[in-house]
Design an enzyme around this catalytic site. Structure first.
Site, short mmCIF file in Angstrom:
data_model
loop_
_atom_site.label_atom_id
_atom_site.label_comp_id
_atom_site.label_asym_id
_atom_site.label_seq_id
_atom_site.Cartn_x
_atom_site.Cartn_y
_atom_site.Cartn_z
N LYS A 205 0.84 -1.21 0.00
CA LYS A 205 0.00 0.00 0.00
C LYS A 205 0.87 1.27 0.00
O LYS A 205 0.64 2.21 -0.75
CB LYS A 205 -0.91 -0.02 1.23
CG LYS A 205 -1.60 1.29 1.52
CD LYS A 205 -2.71 1.56 0.54
CE LYS A 205 -3.30 2.93 0.72
NZ LYS A 205 -4.38 3.19 -0.22
N ASN A 209 1.39 4.27 -3.36
CA ASN A 209 1.22 5.72 -3.31
C ASN A 209 2.56 6.45 -3.40
O ASN A 209 2.62 7.55 -3.97
CB ASN A 209 0.44 6.11 -2.06
CG ASN A 209 -1.05 5.88 -2.26
OD1 ASN A 209 -1.50 5.68 -3.37
ND2 ASN A 209 -1.80 5.89 -1.17
N CYS A 259 -3.73 10.67 0.97
CA CYS A 259 -3.01 9.41 0.77
C CYS A 259 -1.61 9.64 0.24
O CYS A 259 -0.62 9.36 0.91
CB CYS A 259 -3.79 8.54 -0.20
SG CYS A 259 -5.52 8.45 0.24
N LYS A 321 -7.62 18.04 -6.12
CA LYS A 321 -7.43 17.61 -7.51
C LYS A 321 -8.66 18.01 -8.33
O LYS A 321 -9.66 18.43 -7.75
CB LYS A 321 -7.13 16.12 -7.60
CG LYS A 321 -8.24 15.20 -7.16
CD LYS A 321 -7.78 13.75 -7.38
CE LYS A 321 -8.87 12.76 -7.08
NZ LYS A 321 -8.47 11.40 -7.38
N1 SAJ Z 1 -1.49 14.75 -9.32
C1 SAJ Z 1 -0.58 15.49 -10.08
N2 SAJ Z 1 -0.20 15.01 -11.30
C2 SAJ Z 1 -0.70 13.84 -11.80
C3 SAJ Z 1 -1.60 13.09 -11.02
C4 SAJ Z 1 -1.99 13.57 -9.78
O1 SAJ Z 1 -0.11 16.55 -9.67
O2 SAJ Z 1 -0.31 13.50 -12.93
C5 SAJ Z 1 -1.89 15.25 -7.99
C6 SAJ Z 1 -3.39 15.55 -7.85
O3 SAJ Z 1 -3.71 16.81 -8.34
C7 SAJ Z 1 -3.57 15.41 -6.35
C8 SAJ Z 1 -2.58 14.31 -5.97
O4 SAJ Z 1 -1.68 14.21 -7.04
O5 SAJ Z 1 -3.21 16.61 -5.68
C9 SAJ Z 1 -3.23 12.97 -5.69
O6 SAJ Z 1 -4.26 12.68 -6.61
P1 SAJ Z 1 -4.47 11.24 -7.28
O7 SAJ Z 1 -5.62 11.29 -8.19
O8 SAJ Z 1 -3.17 10.78 -7.87
O9 SAJ Z 1 -4.74 10.25 -6.05
P2 SAJ Z 1 -5.74 10.22 -4.75
O10 SAJ Z 1 -5.01 10.79 -3.59
O11 SAJ Z 1 -7.08 10.76 -5.08
O12 SAJ Z 1 -5.88 8.61 -4.55
C10 SAJ Z 1 -4.69 7.83 -4.40
C11 SAJ Z 1 -4.76 6.67 -5.42
N3 SAJ Z 1 -3.45 6.00 -5.46
C12 SAJ Z 1 -2.80 5.82 -6.62
O13 SAJ Z 1 -3.22 6.17 -7.70
C13 SAJ Z 1 -1.50 5.09 -6.54
C14 SAJ Z 1 -5.85 5.70 -4.99
O14 SAJ Z 1 -5.87 4.56 -5.84
C15 SAJ Z 1 -5.60 5.25 -3.54
O15 SAJ Z 1 -6.62 4.35 -3.09
C16 SAJ Z 1 -5.66 6.48 -2.66
O16 SAJ Z 1 -4.60 7.36 -3.07
C17 SAJ Z 1 -5.51 6.05 -1.20
O17 SAJ Z 1 -6.54 5.94 -0.51
O18 SAJ Z 1 -4.40 5.70 -0.78
#
Ligand code: SAJ
Length: 404
Positions: A205, A209, A259, A321
């Site tokens: 996990k 992340n 996360c 996001k």
């Molecule tokens: N972000 C960027 N650039 C990108 C992608 C995301 O700057 O190319 C930023 C987003 O704007 C945001 C942050 O990253 O601020 C996180 O957003 P996210 O959509 O990547 O993820 P979360 O936090 O909504 O959910 C994540 C997911 N983990 C992964 O994709 C590895 C989700 O599957 C997990 O279940 C969740 O964390 C968790 O609960 O741990």
């Protein structure tokens, strides 16, 4: 059919409640536990206290049909799931006290053959620690109950679908525990279930992340380099990604949410000497937010020098996001706070189309803000912003590729 609960779900938050509703949909009695009496009351009325598409329908149905009930204390069941938060303390060290108190709450109820599962994101070794705690308090149960760790991996906003369809990693403290936990999840999960041990599942996990955090840090680092090199970072990434084995993510204002901006610290805190890239990625992603705030500040001063009066500024987006209303650990919110600290009587329009009001920020409608502002800084790439027509006299700071 007896309506004796077979599952106790400790923690009815962003993951616990959807999971409880999903299990209840399968006509299994779930007794949900939360320390917050108002959460318990809301759920027992068939309502929900969080925003997540389709969750309201699932909870209303489960409660109405009698398969889901909430309370502040647990009851006897055959499976206990611990789905409570694991925040971090000072110096970014993980705090597992909620997992421990949830475990202590169910400890007196445990009996031979029961299943005890932790889903909360946890530092490596937490499941074994809780096993020790259980066996110290209840030595007669040693080796007789099934203990496993099974992290969730759902994306906020798409939880009800991903809970059912994502693969899961299941790690028991022994093989029997792994098999029992597997049989439990097989009842309601359509994704593949992968066997491992508890420590590997815990690390898995954290690594998932951290991997995303490191990849975003790479994109953010490129954005800083490109700013100096006078290269459009979005074009650059698109072109580099034409390579069959390159897949660079998107830069933004930093990394937020509960996360990705948190979990890597669980590795760094335990293995500081070894986790150099993981720690650095956190630093880069945090620095990116600071850098964006500085850029706004500089644009403001440049405008004042050129025009002889202070600019009005629109800050576009507060969520962590795009296209959600969740402001937790949001870099955009951090930037807005930082910019407003230096406001110095300037005029500011704070925009977040997914919320109507906020206890700190006065929210302005997005088109009105753009019309009134001299400087428009895009902090979140919400869909509504992408079709905006910006007059050429506006100073535009596009930190998240709205117009890439
Ligand atoms: N972000 C960027 N650039 C990108 C992608 C995301 O700057 O190319 C930023 C987003 O704007 C945001 C942050 O990253 O601020 C996180 O957003 P996210 O959509 O990547 O993820 P979360 O936090 O909504 O959910 C994540 C997911 N983990 C992964 O994709 C590895 C989700 O599957 C997990 O279940 C969740 O964390 C968790 O609960 O741990």
């Amino acid at each position: 059919m007896s309506n004796k609960p077979s599952v106790v779900m400790v923690g009815l938050g962003y993951i616990g409640l959807p999971t409880a509703a999903l299990i209840a949909q399968n006509k299994t009695y779930v007794h949900g536990v939360d320390i917050n009496p108002s959460v318990v009351e809301t759920i027992n009325q068939g309502k929900i206290h969080i925003v997540e598409p389709e969750l309201d329908i699932a909870v209303a149905k489960a409660v109405k049909e009698g398969y889901l009930k909430a309370a502040t204390t647990p009851v006897e069941a055959s499976a206990y799931l611990i789905v409570v938060p694991t925040p971090f303390k000072a110096k970014n060290e993980p705090d597992i006290s909620f997992v421990e108190s949830a475990t202590r709450a169910v400890l007196p109820l445990l009996k031979e053959d029961d299943l005890y599962i932790i889903e909360s994101t946890s530092p490596v070794g937490t499941t074994e620690k809780m096993m020790q705690l259980i066996f110290t308090e209840r030595p007669e149960l040693a080796g007789k109950i099934n203990i496993a760790y099974c992290p969730e991996r759902v994306l906020p906003g798409n939880v009800m679908y991903e809970l059912v369809h994502n693969d899961r990693v299941i790690g028991g403290v022994d093989e029997k525990s792994t098999e029992k936990a597997l049989a439990f999840y097989r009842e309601f999960i359509k994704g593949d279930l992968h066997r491992t041990n508890a420590r590997t599942a815990e690390m898995c996990k954290l690594v998932e992340n951290s991997s995303r955090d490191v990849q975003i840090a790479f994109a953010n680092e490129l954005s800083l380099i490109c700013d100096k090199a006078d290269i459009n970072v979005w074009d650059l990434i698109e072109l580099a990604n034409k390579h069959p084995r390159v897949n660079i993510l998107q830069p933004g204002c930093g990394v937020g949410g509960h996360c990705i901006a948190v979990d890597p610290y669980f590795i760094v805190a335990e293995y500081p000497m070894e986790s150099k890239i993981i720690g650095k990625a956190r630093e880069i992603n945090n620095y990116k937010s600071f850098w964006c705030a500085e850029k706004i500040q500089t644009a403001k001063l440049e405008f004042e020098l050129k025009h002889g009066h202070k600019p009005s500024i629109a800050l576009m987006g507060l969520a962590f996001k795009p296209n959600i209303d969740d402001l937790r650990e949001s870099p955009a919110k951090y930037i807005a706070q930082k910019v407003l600290q230096n406001a110095n009587n300037g005029e500011y329009y704070i925009v977040e189309p997914n919320i109507t009001e906020h206890n700190v920020f006065k929210i302005t409608e997005y088109k009105e803000a753009v019309e009134k502002a001299d400087i428009v800084a895009f902090l979140v790439a919400h869909d509504e912003f992408k079709t905006l027509e910006l007059p050429s006299d506006k100073v535009v700071l596009d930190f998240c590729g709205v117009f890439k």
